[in-house]
Scaffold this motif. Sequence first.
Motif, PDB file in Angstrom:
ATOM      1  N   HIS A 179       0.855  -1.179   0.000  1.00 21.57           N
ATOM      2  CA  HIS A 179       0.000   0.000   0.000  1.00 21.57           C
ATOM      3  C   HIS A 179       0.896   1.236   0.000  1.00 21.57           C
ATOM      4  CE1 HIS A 179      -2.816  -3.077   1.215  1.00 21.57           C
ATOM      5  NE2 HIS A 179      -3.829  -2.229   1.189  1.00 21.57           N
ATOM      6  N   ARG A 193      -3.188   0.319  -3.690  1.00 20.74           N
ATOM      7  CA  ARG A 193      -2.769  -1.036  -3.333  1.00 20.74           C
ATOM      8  C   ARG A 193      -2.433  -1.799  -4.608  1.00 20.74           C
ATOM      9  NH1 ARG A 193      -7.239  -3.976  -0.285  1.00 20.74           N
ATOM     10  NH2 ARG A 193      -8.244  -3.953  -2.326  1.00 20.74           N
ATOM     11  N   VAL A 214      -7.535   2.247  -2.755  1.00 17.26           N
ATOM     12  CA  VAL A 214      -8.121   1.720  -1.526  1.00 17.26           C
ATOM     13  C   VAL A 214      -8.927   2.790  -0.804  1.00 17.26           C
ATOM     14  CG1 VAL A 214      -7.596   0.753   0.759  1.00 17.26           C
ATOM     15  CG2 VAL A 214      -6.291   0.023  -1.246  1.00 17.26           C
ATOM     16  N   ASN A 254     -11.803  -2.828   6.684  1.00 11.29           N
ATOM     17  CA  ASN A 254     -11.768  -3.604   5.445  1.00 11.29           C
ATOM     18  C   ASN A 254     -12.940  -3.270   4.533  1.00 11.29           C
ATOM     19  OD1 ASN A 254      -9.403  -5.012   6.045  1.00 11.29           O
ATOM     20  ND2 ASN A 254     -10.498  -6.540   7.245  1.00 11.29           N
TER      21      ASN A 254
END
Length: 367
Positions: free
Chosen positions: A59, A68, A78, A110
Amino acid sequence: MSQILRNIRAILNRNKDQHSIPVMDGNMSPNDALDRCAELAVFNASPDDMALDSDGRLHVSVGDRVLRGRPAGEWEEVAHLPGAAGALAFHPDGRLLACVSGEGLALISNGGRVEWLRKAGGQKLGCLTGVVVARDGTIYVTQGSCDTQPQDWVVDLMQKNTSGLLIRVDPTGREAEILARGLAYPGGVAITPDDSQILFSESWAHTLSLCTRDGGGRRKMVRNFPGYPSRLIPDGRGGFWVCLFAARTHLVELVLSDAEFRTAMMAEVDPAFWIAPSLRATGSYMEPLQGGGIKKLGVVKAWAPPRSYGLVLRVNLDGDVIESLHSRVGGTCHGVTSALPCAEGLYVLSKGHQRLVMRQRGGLADA
């Protein structure tokens, strides 16, 4: 009169740390190791930091985004953040931690949900420069300055501010306490291999310091670097990689010692042409230090006074420099703000030249 006052202070404060620029010799001898690294990616905005997730995916913070991907492959976005993204780290619970200019610490789950830590001890966290997570999930961050934002680091240096903070954040990311104040632009933070101590840099003081997890017992591990230290990254062998985003020069040190000249320069000269360190030299004839880098046979002298420079040092816990990787004057890997060990070797991020390069495992920092 200024010289007389400096002499008097030197006599009266004999035990005060001396900050004359150390010579780069021995294990710090200049070389072309960074310029010999393999290029993996070129970004269309300034990259700042890197982190690996639990799956080994890289990342990178680039502009106001976090990307990413795998080097030499495709990159995906991301997170798109409301300010320039800086230091990155992963929490044991999987959250991505990102320092955002003017905003604070973003905790990204996430699923893409973002929570924010914006204040500590009543102080707005608008200039976060480093983040690291302990084994128990406790988060440590550094605030470079309470007076400026990260993109204004040159202004902070010229103002000689010492308003940086070392901050501890609970594992949830909701409660924070200030462990140390009055720091000279702490640019990076790390935890020792035994998880017992905090290591942090102070860019304007050119030092590396250790303290306990609660901020006590502070002592200097390295008292005087030849450049401005920022991010700190464990090397996997008990020591640390230290990124120095610029080299110090005698001319800049002279300007910093003359308050009257420095004040006039800041008021009357375009910041791009201040006598100050830079992440990348543009080659403009208006830049300072041009005379020292005159070309001969079409090549800029590598030993010229550096307007910008690339430098990564590997130090042990005694503060000894074990190894150094350089990109000298005229090189193409300046303004290094992040390095990261990987299975293949060492990733190095050049913010000045907007490049990601890799020094392959087993490579030597030879001249």
